[in-house]
Design a protein around this motif. Structure first.
Motif, PDB file in Angstrom:
ATOM      1  N   PHE A  84       0.833  -1.188   0.000  1.00  0.00           N
ATOM      2  CA  PHE A  84       0.000   0.000   0.000  1.00  0.00           C
ATOM      3  C   PHE A  84       0.873   1.245   0.000  1.00  0.00           C
ATOM      4  O   PHE A  84       1.867   1.313   0.716  1.00  0.00           O
ATOM      5  CB  PHE A  84      -0.913   0.012   1.237  1.00  0.00           C
ATOM      6  CG  PHE A  84      -1.891  -1.112   1.282  1.00  0.00           C
ATOM      7  CD1 PHE A  84      -3.044  -1.089   0.514  1.00  0.00           C
ATOM      8  CD2 PHE A  84      -1.660  -2.220   2.077  1.00  0.00           C
ATOM      9  CE1 PHE A  84      -3.945  -2.134   0.549  1.00  0.00           C
ATOM     10  CE2 PHE A  84      -2.552  -3.274   2.112  1.00  0.00           C
ATOM     11  CZ  PHE A  84      -3.699  -3.235   1.343  1.00  0.00           C
ATOM     12  N   GLY A  85       0.462   2.229  -0.794  1.00  0.00           N
ATOM     13  CA  GLY A  85       1.086   3.532  -0.760  1.00  0.00           C
ATOM     14  C   GLY A  85       0.113   4.509  -0.116  1.00  0.00           C
ATOM     15  O   GLY A  85      -1.013   4.666  -0.590  1.00  0.00           O
ATOM     16  N   VAL A 126       2.674   9.496  -7.379  1.00  0.00           N
ATOM     17  CA  VAL A 126       1.928   8.334  -7.870  1.00  0.00           C
ATOM     18  C   VAL A 126       2.687   7.674  -9.012  1.00  0.00           C
ATOM     19  O   VAL A 126       2.809   6.434  -9.073  1.00  0.00           O
ATOM     20  CB  VAL A 126       0.514   8.759  -8.317  1.00  0.00           C
ATOM     21  CG1 VAL A 126      -0.164   7.631  -9.092  1.00  0.00           C
ATOM     22  CG2 VAL A 126      -0.330   9.150  -7.116  1.00  0.00           C
ATOM     23  N   LYS A 127       3.245   8.476  -9.923  1.00  0.00           N
ATOM     24  CA  LYS A 127       3.996   7.922 -11.053  1.00  0.00           C
ATOM     25  C   LYS A 127       5.262   7.206 -10.585  1.00  0.00           C
ATOM     26  O   LYS A 127       5.682   6.220 -11.191  1.00  0.00           O
ATOM     27  CB  LYS A 127       4.351   9.039 -12.036  1.00  0.00           C
ATOM     28  CG  LYS A 127       3.153   9.633 -12.769  1.00  0.00           C
ATOM     29  CD  LYS A 127       3.576  10.774 -13.680  1.00  0.00           C
ATOM     30  CE  LYS A 127       2.375  11.397 -14.378  1.00  0.00           C
ATOM     31  NZ  LYS A 127       2.760  12.550 -15.233  1.00  0.00           N
ATOM     32  N   GLN A 128       5.872   7.717  -9.510  1.00  0.00           N
ATOM     33  CA  GLN A 128       7.114   7.117  -8.999  1.00  0.00           C
ATOM     34  C   GLN A 128       6.861   5.905  -8.107  1.00  0.00           C
ATOM     35  O   GLN A 128       7.774   5.123  -7.860  1.00  0.00           O
ATOM     36  CB  GLN A 128       7.893   8.162  -8.193  1.00  0.00           C
ATOM     37  CG  GLN A 128       8.362   9.361  -8.990  1.00  0.00           C
ATOM     38  CD  GLN A 128       8.943  10.461  -8.103  1.00  0.00           C
ATOM     39  OE1 GLN A 128       8.788  10.429  -6.883  1.00  0.00           O
ATOM     40  NE2 GLN A 128       9.613  11.419  -8.712  1.00  0.00           N
ATOM     41  N   SER A 129       5.638   5.753  -7.636  1.00  0.00           N
ATOM     42  CA  SER A 129       5.343   4.732  -6.632  1.00  0.00           C
ATOM     43  C   SER A 129       5.443   3.320  -7.194  1.00  0.00           C
ATOM     44  O   SER A 129       5.124   3.066  -8.355  1.00  0.00           O
ATOM     45  CB  SER A 129       3.925   4.959  -6.076  1.00  0.00           C
ATOM     46  OG  SER A 129       3.572   3.913  -5.186  1.00  0.00           O
ATOM     47  N   ASP A 160      -2.025   1.501 -11.095  1.00  0.00           N
ATOM     48  CA  ASP A 160      -2.043   1.546 -12.557  1.00  0.00           C
ATOM     49  C   ASP A 160      -3.331   2.197 -13.067  1.00  0.00           C
ATOM     50  O   ASP A 160      -3.319   2.890 -14.087  1.00  0.00           O
ATOM     51  CB  ASP A 160      -1.913   0.137 -13.146  1.00  0.00           C
ATOM     52  CG  ASP A 160      -0.537  -0.462 -12.901  1.00  0.00           C
ATOM     53  OD1 ASP A 160       0.388   0.303 -12.540  1.00  0.00           O
ATOM     54  OD2 ASP A 160      -0.384  -1.689 -13.061  1.00  0.00           O
ATOM     55  N   VAL A 161      -4.423   1.975 -12.362  1.00  0.00           N
ATOM     56  CA  VAL A 161      -5.705   2.584 -12.742  1.00  0.00           C
ATOM     57  C   VAL A 161      -5.642   4.090 -12.532  1.00  0.00           C
ATOM     58  O   VAL A 161      -6.108   4.879 -13.365  1.00  0.00           O
ATOM     59  CB  VAL A 161      -6.857   1.960 -11.923  1.00  0.00           C
ATOM     60  CG1 VAL A 161      -8.155   2.739 -12.108  1.00  0.00           C
ATOM     61  CG2 VAL A 161      -7.058   0.501 -12.319  1.00  0.00           C
ATOM     62  N   ASP A 178       1.066  -1.259  -5.078  1.00  0.00           N
ATOM     63  CA  ASP A 178      -0.047  -1.822  -5.844  1.00  0.00           C
ATOM     64  C   ASP A 178      -1.304  -0.982  -5.661  1.00  0.00           C
ATOM     65  O   ASP A 178      -2.067  -0.778  -6.598  1.00  0.00           O
ATOM     66  CB  ASP A 178      -0.330  -3.261  -5.392  1.00  0.00           C
ATOM     67  CG  ASP A 178       0.863  -4.180  -5.609  1.00  0.00           C
ATOM     68  OD1 ASP A 178       1.406  -4.188  -6.720  1.00  0.00           O
ATOM     69  OD2 ASP A 178       1.251  -4.868  -4.649  1.00  0.00           O
ATOM     70  N   TRP A 179      -1.518  -0.511  -4.418  1.00  0.00           N
ATOM     71  CA  TRP A 179      -2.729   0.230  -4.071  1.00  0.00           C
ATOM     72  C   TRP A 179      -2.354   1.522  -3.373  1.00  0.00           C
ATOM     73  O   TRP A 179      -1.396   1.567  -2.595  1.00  0.00           O
ATOM     74  CB  TRP A 179      -3.629  -0.612  -3.151  1.00  0.00           C
ATOM     75  CG  TRP A 179      -4.126  -1.853  -3.806  1.00  0.00           C
ATOM     76  CD1 TRP A 179      -3.506  -3.073  -3.845  1.00  0.00           C
ATOM     77  CD2 TRP A 179      -5.336  -2.001  -4.560  1.00  0.00           C
ATOM     78  NE1 TRP A 179      -4.270  -3.966  -4.569  1.00  0.00           N
ATOM     79  CE2 TRP A 179      -5.392  -3.341  -5.019  1.00  0.00           C
ATOM     80  CE3 TRP A 179      -6.379  -1.137  -4.875  1.00  0.00           C
ATOM     81  CZ2 TRP A 179      -6.446  -3.828  -5.777  1.00  0.00           C
ATOM     82  CZ3 TRP A 179      -7.433  -1.623  -5.633  1.00  0.00           C
ATOM     83  CH2 TRP A 179      -7.460  -2.950  -6.072  1.00  0.00           C
TER      84      TRP A 179
END
Length: 208
Positions: A1-2, A68-71, A148-149, A74-75
């Motif tokens: 989780f992020g 978000v792009k660097q993360s 990814d979404v 998964d969620w």
């Protein structure tokens, strides 16, 4: 989780409250990015478990989208300093989401802190478009979004900074209907009850 944690008031006491809840929880599979308007307490990188990002009231949404792009998570979930993660919420989500096919985003229940300090349980129903549109403060908070979404729909919108999650969920529905949107009956957070004041950004994104 992020965990994307907003600290726009630069309140270290609230930050510590959130940190303590995560340390005391049963799930350790998380990375935390703190978006703060205050002085950075440490020099960190996105690879660290806790990463501090300096922001302003004008650019924090762009900085969230960059993270978000660097993360590698998964969620992702958006929260505010002072929110407390329940001991079992992330663990339950991790168990339920392993191998779950086609799930794009998940809403969970929560415990809300009222102005008088009392706590009330908020048991959300399953995904309900009518309820989402009429009560976004109830239905559009603290979703777990597949990374990814989130990147595929362009991240959070800078136009609706006061309704980031409501606008995002509406765009997810525009993009793929209600398919892949789920509800998990488990409290994720203890957080302040939403404001009852009119939110122009909610109305604007709904009109859009």
């Amino acid at each position: 989780f992020g965990i994307l944690l907003l600290d726009l008031d630069a309140d270290m006491v609230k930050l510590q409250t959130t940190f303590d809840s995560l340390v005391g929880g049963h799930c350790k599979a998380f990375k935390l990015v703190v978006f703060t308007t205050g002085d950075l307490p440490a020099t960190t990188t996105p690879r660290d478990t806790v990463h501090f990002v300096k922001v302003t009231a004008a650019n924090y949404v762009e900085r969230i989208n960059q993270s978000v792009k660097q993360s590698s998570a998964d969620w992702l979930v958006l929260a505010e300093a002072g929110d407390q993660f329940t001991a079992s919420g992330l663990l339950r989500a991790s168990l339920e989401l392993q191998g779950a096919e086609g799930v794009r985003a998940v809403s969970m229940d929560e415990i809300q802190r009222q102005e008088n300090g009392s706590l009330s349980h908020v048991f959300r129903p399953g995904v309900n478009l009518d309820l989402l549109q009429t009560m976004p403060s109830l239905m559009a908070r603290h979703w777990l979004i597949q990374r990814d979404v989130l990147t595929a729909v362009g991240g959070f919108s800078t136009e609706y900074a006061s309704a980031l999650e409501f606008d995002l969920v509406l765009r997810l529905i525009e993009d793929g209907g209600l398919g892949g949107l789920a509800h998990l009956a488990e409290p994720l957070l203890i957080c302040n009850a939403p404001s009852t004041e009119e939110n122009p950004h909610e109305r604007q994104t709904l009109t859009r």
